[in-house]
Design a protein around this motif. Structure first.
Motif, PDB file in Angstrom:
ATOM      1  N   GLN A   1      43.938  44.646  51.307  1.00  0.00           N
ATOM      2  CA  GLN A   1      44.974  45.497  50.717  1.00  0.00           C
ATOM      3  C   GLN A   1      46.307  45.381  51.456  1.00  0.00           C
ATOM      4  O   GLN A   1      47.368  45.352  50.840  1.00  0.00           O
ATOM      5  N   ILE A   2      46.248  45.319  52.784  1.00  0.00           N
ATOM      6  CA  ILE A   2      47.479  45.215  53.563  1.00  0.00           C
ATOM      7  C   ILE A   2      48.159  43.870  53.319  1.00  0.00           C
ATOM      8  O   ILE A   2      49.389  43.790  53.184  1.00  0.00           O
ATOM      9  N   ALA A   3      47.370  42.800  53.240  1.00  0.00           N
ATOM     10  CA  ALA A   3      47.942  41.484  52.955  1.00  0.00           C
ATOM     11  C   ALA A   3      48.629  41.472  51.592  1.00  0.00           C
ATOM     12  O   ALA A   3      49.713  40.900  51.433  1.00  0.00           O
ATOM     13  N   LYS A   4      48.028  42.132  50.613  1.00  0.00           N
ATOM     14  CA  LYS A   4      48.652  42.239  49.298  1.00  0.00           C
ATOM     15  C   LYS A   4      49.960  43.021  49.386  1.00  0.00           C
ATOM     16  O   LYS A   4      50.937  42.689  48.718  1.00  0.00           O
TER      17      LYS A   4
ATOM     18  N   LYS B   1      46.754  63.008  50.276  1.00  0.00           N
ATOM     19  CA  LYS B   1      45.908  62.599  49.154  1.00  0.00           C
ATOM     20  C   LYS B   1      44.482  62.257  49.580  1.00  0.00           C
ATOM     21  O   LYS B   1      43.609  62.075  48.731  1.00  0.00           O
ATOM     22  N   LEU B   2      44.241  62.175  50.891  1.00  0.00           N
ATOM     23  CA  LEU B   2      42.908  61.814  51.376  1.00  0.00           C
ATOM     24  C   LEU B   2      42.126  63.034  51.834  1.00  0.00           C
ATOM     25  O   LEU B   2      42.694  63.981  52.383  1.00  0.00           O
ATOM     26  N   SER B   3      40.820  62.994  51.632  1.00  0.00           N
ATOM     27  CA  SER B   3      39.937  63.999  52.204  1.00  0.00           C
ATOM     28  C   SER B   3      39.800  63.718  53.700  1.00  0.00           C
ATOM     29  O   SER B   3      40.229  62.668  54.195  1.00  0.00           O
ATOM     30  N   PHE B   4      39.184  64.646  54.433  1.00  0.00           N
ATOM     31  CA  PHE B   4      38.962  64.405  55.858  1.00  0.00           C
ATOM     32  C   PHE B   4      38.078  63.175  56.069  1.00  0.00           C
ATOM     33  O   PHE B   4      38.309  62.376  56.985  1.00  0.00           O
TER      34      PHE B   4
ATOM     35  N   LEU C   1      40.027  45.906  44.845  1.00  0.00           N
ATOM     36  CA  LEU C   1      41.039  46.122  45.872  1.00  0.00           C
ATOM     37  C   LEU C   1      42.252  45.217  45.699  1.00  0.00           C
ATOM     38  O   LEU C   1      43.209  45.316  46.466  1.00  0.00           O
ATOM     39  N   GLY C   2      42.195  44.336  44.713  1.00  0.00           N
ATOM     40  CA  GLY C   2      43.355  43.506  44.416  1.00  0.00           C
ATOM     41  C   GLY C   2      43.308  42.087  44.923  1.00  0.00           C
ATOM     42  O   GLY C   2      44.318  41.372  44.857  1.00  0.00           O
ATOM     43  N   ALA C   3      42.167  41.630  45.438  1.00  0.00           N
ATOM     44  CA  ALA C   3      42.071  40.247  45.903  1.00  0.00           C
ATOM     45  C   ALA C   3      42.364  39.290  44.747  1.00  0.00           C
ATOM     46  O   ALA C   3      41.850  39.457  43.636  1.00  0.00           O
ATOM     47  N   ASP C   4      43.190  38.284  45.011  1.00  0.00           N
ATOM     48  CA  ASP C   4      43.525  37.306  43.969  1.00  0.00           C
ATOM     49  C   ASP C   4      42.363  36.361  43.695  1.00  0.00           C
ATOM     50  O   ASP C   4      42.170  35.921  42.561  1.00  0.00           O
TER      51      ASP C   4
ATOM     52  N   ALA D   1      51.828  55.622  49.388  1.00  0.00           N
ATOM     53  CA  ALA D   1      52.465  54.822  48.344  1.00  0.00           C
ATOM     54  C   ALA D   1      51.452  54.228  47.378  1.00  0.00           C
ATOM     55  O   ALA D   1      51.829  53.545  46.418  1.00  0.00           O
ATOM     56  N   GLY D   2      50.167  54.488  47.627  1.00  0.00           N
ATOM     57  CA  GLY D   2      49.117  53.977  46.752  1.00  0.00           C
ATOM     58  C   GLY D   2      48.797  52.508  46.945  1.00  0.00           C
ATOM     59  O   GLY D   2      48.146  51.895  46.100  1.00  0.00           O
ATOM     60  N   LYS D   3      49.222  51.926  48.086  1.00  0.00           N
ATOM     61  CA  LYS D   3      49.009  50.501  48.307  1.00  0.00           C
ATOM     62  C   LYS D   3      47.680  50.194  48.985  1.00  0.00           C
ATOM     63  O   LYS D   3      47.177  49.077  48.888  1.00  0.00           O
ATOM     64  N   ILE D   4      47.123  51.156  49.712  1.00  0.00           N
ATOM     65  CA  ILE D   4      45.797  50.963  50.301  1.00  0.00           C
ATOM     66  C   ILE D   4      44.995  52.256  50.177  1.00  0.00           C
ATOM     67  O   ILE D   4      45.558  53.350  50.154  1.00  0.00           O
TER      68      ILE D   4
END
Length: 322
Positions: free
Chosen positions: A168-171, A121-124, A192-195, A286-289
């Motif tokens: 993102q990884i912490a989330k 899903k990522l470009s180079f 990015l999802g920071a609380d 998985a779309g998590k980061i």
């Protein structure tokens, strides 16, 4: 092939784009046609030879590795006879910091353990932004910080390369995440999802009543005693970047505080690890980061890229398109 060459320590002006011999893969190596690379703090150390202790690894009087560049993404062109994980035509990404660097070039030949299959899903360019920064964030929080679901985690310097991945990884581990950044980066951290987001130009997190189970110091100039004050009992502070004084305190005072108290404090250096890179790949798929890219430069603009990067204000990663 074209490659960026550095024959002496100094400013970005010592980096020269020239012609060098194209590498040939050894029996245990993979030849990669590089499509993109990215900048990390290690690139500045290799460029300047600072701090001086780093020269014992990078070369005392001049760079041991003449072609810099650690993070890459590209396509496998050929493989040695002993290579089992990859074949020509596959798209890969990787971290070359443990096998001679050399990423700022059109081709590089490296051991297969330095690479992983690129997330589809990522470009180079996006994939090249991932390896060192994401693995640093993962290892520092999971291995050194012992992150657990439900913990309160603070990332100081959350809008840079390592910081954006750390949030993102912490989330993804189920933590409640607070990011510290400047005013212009608040929207990025929220996306990015920071609380919680603390604007350091208006608030000092070390003066607030909130305590954190894990603090990741990616940037800043706070003395280590301030971080100690902001930890819960049994909390952990991990230093991965910041001022020179902060680094010195983390390396010297951190072990002392850890020995005589219930709070653990110390510094951390990332280690290239194929398994961890594949773990990051799974989180991406998985779309998590997702990587955050600030600016893209051409290989011919390498000096400008370094000058921008060393200012320390990049939002996410700086990428080199090759």
């Amino acid at each position: 092939m074209k490659a960026v060459v550095s024959t002496k320590y100094g400013t970005p002006d010592v980096l020269i784009l020239g012609e060098v011999e194209k590498p040939m893969p050894k029996d245990d190596q993979v030849l990669v046609k590089v499509h993109a690379a990215s900048l990390n703090f290690g690139n500045l150390v290799l460029l300047k030879g600072e701090p001086f202790l780093a020269r014992f690894a990078f070369g005392l009087l001049k760079p041991k590795y003449s072609i810099p560049g650690g993070d890459i993404a590209g396509q496998v062109e050929a493989v040695g006879k002993d290579v089992t994980q990859f074949q020509p035509g596959q798209e890969v990404f990787g971290d070359l910091s443990a096998c001679g660097w050399g990423g700022f070039a059109e081709y590089v030949s490296v051991p297969e353990k330095a690479l992983a299959l690129k997330p589809e899903k990522l470009s180079f360019e996006e994939a090249a932004a991932v390896p060192m920064a994401a693995v640093t964030a993962l290892q520092s929080m999971r291995d050194k910080g012992k992150i657990q679901a439900g913990q309160k985690v603070l990332v100081n310097g959350a809008s840079g390369g390592v910081g954006t991945f750390a949030v993102q990884i912490a989330k993804s581990f189920g933590a409640e995440v607070t990011g510290v950044c400047s005013t212009r980066n608040i929207d990025i951290l929220q996306s990015l999802g920071a609380d919680h987001v603390i604007d350091y130009t208006k608030e000092d997190f070390t003066k607030k009543m909130t305590k954190y189970d894990l603090i990741l110091g990616v940037n800043g100039h706070h003395p280590i005693t301030d971080y100690k004050q902001a930890l819960t009992n049994n909390g952990i502070f991990v230093h991965v970047g910041g001022s020179g004084a902060q680094m010195f305190q983390a390396m010297t005072l951190g072990p002392w505080f850890s020995l005589f108290g219930n709070k653990k404090m110390g510094s951390f250096l990332q280690r290239q690890n194929q398994s961890d890179l594949n773990f990051i790949k799974e989180l991406i798929e998985a779309g998590k980061i997702t990587p955050v890219i600030d600016k893209r430069f051409k290989l011919s603009e390498i000096q400008e890229a370094f000058k921008y990067f060393e200012q320390g204000h990049a939002q996410g990663k700086v990428v080199i398109t090759i």
